[in-house]
Design a protein around this motif. Structure first.
Motif, PDB file in Angstrom:
ATOM      1  N   SER A   7      -7.612 -15.500  33.639  1.00 21.65           N
ATOM      2  CA  SER A   7      -7.576 -16.241  34.903  1.00 21.65           C
ATOM      3  C   SER A   7      -6.654 -17.435  34.858  1.00 21.65           C
ATOM      4  O   SER A   7      -6.217 -17.922  35.888  1.00 21.65           O
ATOM      5  CB  SER A   7      -8.998 -16.693  35.278  1.00 21.65           C
ATOM      6  OG  SER A   7      -9.532 -17.514  34.259  1.00 21.65           O
ATOM      7  N   SER A   8      -6.325 -17.919  33.656  1.00 23.00           N
ATOM      8  CA  SER A   8      -5.440 -19.078  33.535  1.00 23.00           C
ATOM      9  C   SER A   8      -3.967 -18.708  33.626  1.00 23.00           C
ATOM     10  O   SER A   8      -3.100 -19.575  33.673  1.00 23.00           O
ATOM     11  CB  SER A   8      -5.700 -19.794  32.204  1.00 23.00           C
ATOM     12  OG  SER A   8      -5.467 -18.920  31.121  1.00 23.00           O
ATOM     13  N   TRP A   9      -3.665 -17.407  33.627  1.00 22.35           N
ATOM     14  CA  TRP A   9      -2.264 -16.951  33.667  1.00 22.35           C
ATOM     15  C   TRP A   9      -1.617 -17.408  34.957  1.00 22.35           C
ATOM     16  O   TRP A   9      -2.169 -17.290  36.040  1.00 22.35           O
ATOM     17  CB  TRP A   9      -2.229 -15.435  33.553  1.00 22.35           C
ATOM     18  CG  TRP A   9      -0.838 -14.879  33.497  1.00 22.35           C
ATOM     19  CD1 TRP A   9       0.074 -15.031  32.492  1.00 22.35           C
ATOM     20  CD2 TRP A   9      -0.213 -14.046  34.473  1.00 22.35           C
ATOM     21  NE1 TRP A   9       1.226 -14.372  32.765  1.00 22.35           N
ATOM     22  CE2 TRP A   9       1.091 -13.743  33.997  1.00 22.35           C
ATOM     23  CE3 TRP A   9      -0.614 -13.528  35.697  1.00 22.35           C
ATOM     24  CZ2 TRP A   9       1.990 -12.954  34.705  1.00 22.35           C
ATOM     25  CZ3 TRP A   9       0.270 -12.740  36.391  1.00 22.35           C
ATOM     26  CH2 TRP A   9       1.565 -12.457  35.912  1.00 22.35           C
ATOM     27  N   CYS A  10      -0.397 -17.956  34.863  1.00 26.08           N
ATOM     28  CA  CYS A  10       0.240 -18.551  36.033  1.00 26.08           C
ATOM     29  C   CYS A  10       1.259 -17.647  36.685  1.00 26.08           C
ATOM     30  O   CYS A  10       1.816 -17.983  37.724  1.00 26.08           O
ATOM     31  CB  CYS A  10       0.895 -19.890  35.660  1.00 26.08           C
ATOM     32  SG  CYS A  10       2.250 -19.702  34.478  1.00 26.08           S
ATOM     33  N   GLY A  11       1.571 -16.515  36.090  1.00 25.81           N
ATOM     34  CA  GLY A  11       2.502 -15.599  36.719  1.00 25.81           C
ATOM     35  C   GLY A  11       3.940 -15.822  36.328  1.00 25.81           C
ATOM     36  O   GLY A  11       4.829 -15.103  36.751  1.00 25.81           O
ATOM     37  N   LYS A  12       4.245 -16.803  35.524  1.00 21.97           N
ATOM     38  CA  LYS A  12       5.613 -17.094  35.085  1.00 21.97           C
ATOM     39  C   LYS A  12       5.621 -17.154  33.560  1.00 21.97           C
ATOM     40  O   LYS A  12       5.704 -18.226  32.964  1.00 21.97           O
ATOM     41  CB  LYS A  12       6.106 -18.404  35.689  1.00 21.97           C
ATOM     42  CG  LYS A  12       6.246 -18.364  37.203  1.00 21.97           C
ATOM     43  CD  LYS A  12       6.779 -19.682  37.721  1.00 21.97           C
ATOM     44  CE  LYS A  12       6.949 -19.641  39.235  1.00 21.97           C
ATOM     45  NZ  LYS A  12       7.454 -20.909  39.770  1.00 21.97           N
ATOM     46  N   GLY A  13       5.483 -15.994  32.947  1.00 20.66           N
ATOM     47  CA  GLY A  13       5.332 -15.999  31.507  1.00 20.66           C
ATOM     48  C   GLY A  13       3.943 -16.456  31.139  1.00 20.66           C
ATOM     49  O   GLY A  13       3.029 -16.431  31.962  1.00 20.66           O
ATOM     50  N   ASP A  14       3.781 -16.872  29.909  1.00 23.55           N
ATOM     51  CA  ASP A  14       2.469 -17.293  29.442  1.00 23.55           C
ATOM     52  C   ASP A  14       2.336 -18.803  29.316  1.00 23.55           C
ATOM     53  O   ASP A  14       1.343 -19.301  28.808  1.00 23.55           O
ATOM     54  CB  ASP A  14       2.164 -16.651  28.089  1.00 23.55           C
ATOM     55  CG  ASP A  14       2.006 -15.145  28.212  1.00 23.55           C
ATOM     56  OD1 ASP A  14       2.393 -14.441  27.278  1.00 23.55           O
ATOM     57  OD2 ASP A  14       1.505 -14.700  29.264  1.00 23.55           O
ATOM     58  N   LYS A  15       3.330 -19.542  29.790  1.00 29.31           N
ATOM     59  CA  LYS A  15       3.301 -20.994  29.680  1.00 29.31           C
ATOM     60  C   LYS A  15       2.376 -21.576  30.746  1.00 29.31           C
ATOM     61  O   LYS A  15       2.541 -21.301  31.934  1.00 29.31           O
ATOM     62  CB  LYS A  15       4.699 -21.567  29.842  1.00 29.31           C
ATOM     63  CG  LYS A  15       4.763 -23.081  29.662  1.00 29.31           C
ATOM     64  CD  LYS A  15       6.190 -23.576  29.804  1.00 29.31           C
ATOM     65  CE  LYS A  15       6.237 -25.094  29.650  1.00 29.31           C
ATOM     66  NZ  LYS A  15       7.627 -25.608  29.804  1.00 29.31           N
ATOM     67  N   PRO A  16       1.389 -22.391  30.355  1.00 26.43           N
ATOM     68  CA  PRO A  16       0.514 -23.018  31.361  1.00 26.43           C
ATOM     69  C   PRO A  16       1.314 -23.881  32.324  1.00 26.43           C
ATOM     70  O   PRO A  16       2.308 -24.498  31.950  1.00 26.43           O
ATOM     71  CB  PRO A  16      -0.438 -23.869  30.518  1.00 26.43           C
ATOM     72  CG  PRO A  16      -0.366 -23.297  29.149  1.00 26.43           C
ATOM     73  CD  PRO A  16       1.034 -22.774  28.984  1.00 26.43           C
ATOM     74  N   ARG A  17       0.899 -23.899  33.541  1.00 27.39           N
ATOM     75  CA  ARG A  17       1.597 -24.689  34.557  1.00 27.39           C
ATOM     76  C   ARG A  17       1.110 -26.125  34.538  1.00 27.39           C
ATOM     77  O   ARG A  17      -0.089 -26.382  34.488  1.00 27.39           O
ATOM     78  CB  ARG A  17       1.368 -24.078  35.930  1.00 27.39           C
ATOM     79  CG  ARG A  17       2.078 -24.827  37.055  1.00 27.39           C
ATOM     80  CD  ARG A  17       1.892 -24.100  38.363  1.00 27.39           C
ATOM     81  NE  ARG A  17       2.449 -24.857  39.475  1.00 27.39           N
ATOM     82  CZ  ARG A  17       2.367 -24.475  40.748  1.00 27.39           C
ATOM     83  NH1 ARG A  17       1.746 -23.344  41.045  1.00 27.39           N
ATOM     84  NH2 ARG A  17       2.891 -25.202  41.702  1.00 27.39           N
ATOM     85  N   ASP A  18       2.019 -27.067  34.612  1.00 26.69           N
ATOM     86  CA  ASP A  18       1.693 -28.482  34.709  1.00 26.69           C
ATOM     87  C   ASP A  18       1.798 -28.925  36.163  1.00 26.69           C
ATOM     88  O   ASP A  18       2.769 -28.592  36.846  1.00 26.69           O
ATOM     89  CB  ASP A  18       2.642 -29.324  33.852  1.00 26.69           C
ATOM     90  CG  ASP A  18       2.460 -29.073  32.364  1.00 26.69           C
ATOM     91  OD1 ASP A  18       1.315 -28.819  31.961  1.00 26.69           O
ATOM     92  OD2 ASP A  18       3.462 -29.116  31.627  1.00 26.69           O
TER      93      ASP A  18
END
Length: 269
Positions: A7-18
């Motif tokens: 659920s934490s996946w942001c849709g732009k690779g695996d980097k968490p969104r800030d």
């Protein structure tokens, strides 16, 4: 089949969104009409309460009643026997299409009204209907959970929501009491009943889930609020069947949790 992403996946690779940090911005600067002279309104209050007592009525527990006011009249609502909250509606006496707008009142003042705040009418009118001038509970303020009194958040308890929660039919809510009062006393209809000013009610939003909460009302016998009419008004008050609101909606409320409220209307001589 592809593996499900967390659920934490942001849709732009695996980097968490800030997310950028910003300070809160008050959306609505108070217009001139929302800011009153406290000295002037203290004088208006004094002249009214030392003037003529026009009307006294007791709203029975679990019921609602209506009354009228002329511009300049002062209304005092007193916790008559024991802790009790009330739900209020307001209409322009000459034009009932103009009625209280709790949402805009909330935007122009706050989620919980305090002395010298005003109650505003609906669009396209958008003008003060009444001004809050005295509160024996003013020192309650905002408590450790963010709870405060006299909110313009809650919409009024109603039997439709009760059925959603419990699956049971009933007639016994602020909505049904207000409807009964305006139909029988004023020849109005259910659609005339609208969102309310919740007086003496302690509410807020939980900090973790932001859910609407209530606490038992701190109001005790003898506590009261006062407001001054800014136009000729028709007013309705329901003594909430939740009583002091120490029991959540859907649970059985003991009769000894419910009490009447006293209404007095004063006019300057």
């Amino acid at each position: 089949m592809t593996d499900a992403k967390p659920s934490s996946w942001c849709g732009k690779g695996d980097k968490p969104r800030d997310f950028a940090k910003h300070k809160p911005i008050i959306c609505y600067d108070q217009p001139e009409a929302a800011v009153i002279s406290k000295v002037d309104y203290d004088n208006k209050r004094f002249l009214a309460v030392t003037g003529e007592l026009l009307e006294t009525l007791v709203v029975p527990k679990r019921e609602a009643r209506t009354w009228t006011m002329q511009a300049g009249d002062l209304c005092r609502i007193t916790v008559h026997e024991g802790s009790q909250v009330g739900d209020m509606n307001f209409w322009n006496l000459e034009n009932r299409q103009e009625r209280f707008y709790s949402g805009k009142t909330r935007q122009l003042h706050a989620s919980h009204l305090k002395v010298y705040d005003r109650l505003w009418s609906c669009l396209p009118h958008l003008r003060p209907m009444a001004t809050f001038v005295f509160d024996t509970l003013a020192k309650y303020g905002i408590d450790e959970d963010g709870g405060a009194l006299h909110d313009v958040i809650g919409t009024r308890c109603d039997d439709y929501t009760y059925k959603l929660i419990t699956g049971k039919q009933r007639v016994g809510s602020c909505h049904s009491s207000l409807v009964k009062a305006v139909v029988e006393e004023r020849g109005m209809c259910e659609q005339d009943v609208h969102d309310v000013w919740n007086i003496f009610m302690c509410t807020g939003f939980t900090r973790d889930t932001q859910q609407y909460f209530c606490k038992p009302s701190p109001a005790q016998k003898g506590d009261f609020i006062e407001f001054i009419a800014e136009m000729n008004l028709l007013v309705a008050l329901s003594c909430c069947p939740q009583g002091d609101v120490s029991v959540p909606v859907g649970a059985e409320v003991p009769d000894d949790k419910c009490h009447p409220l006293k209404v007095e209307v004063f006019r300057q001589k």
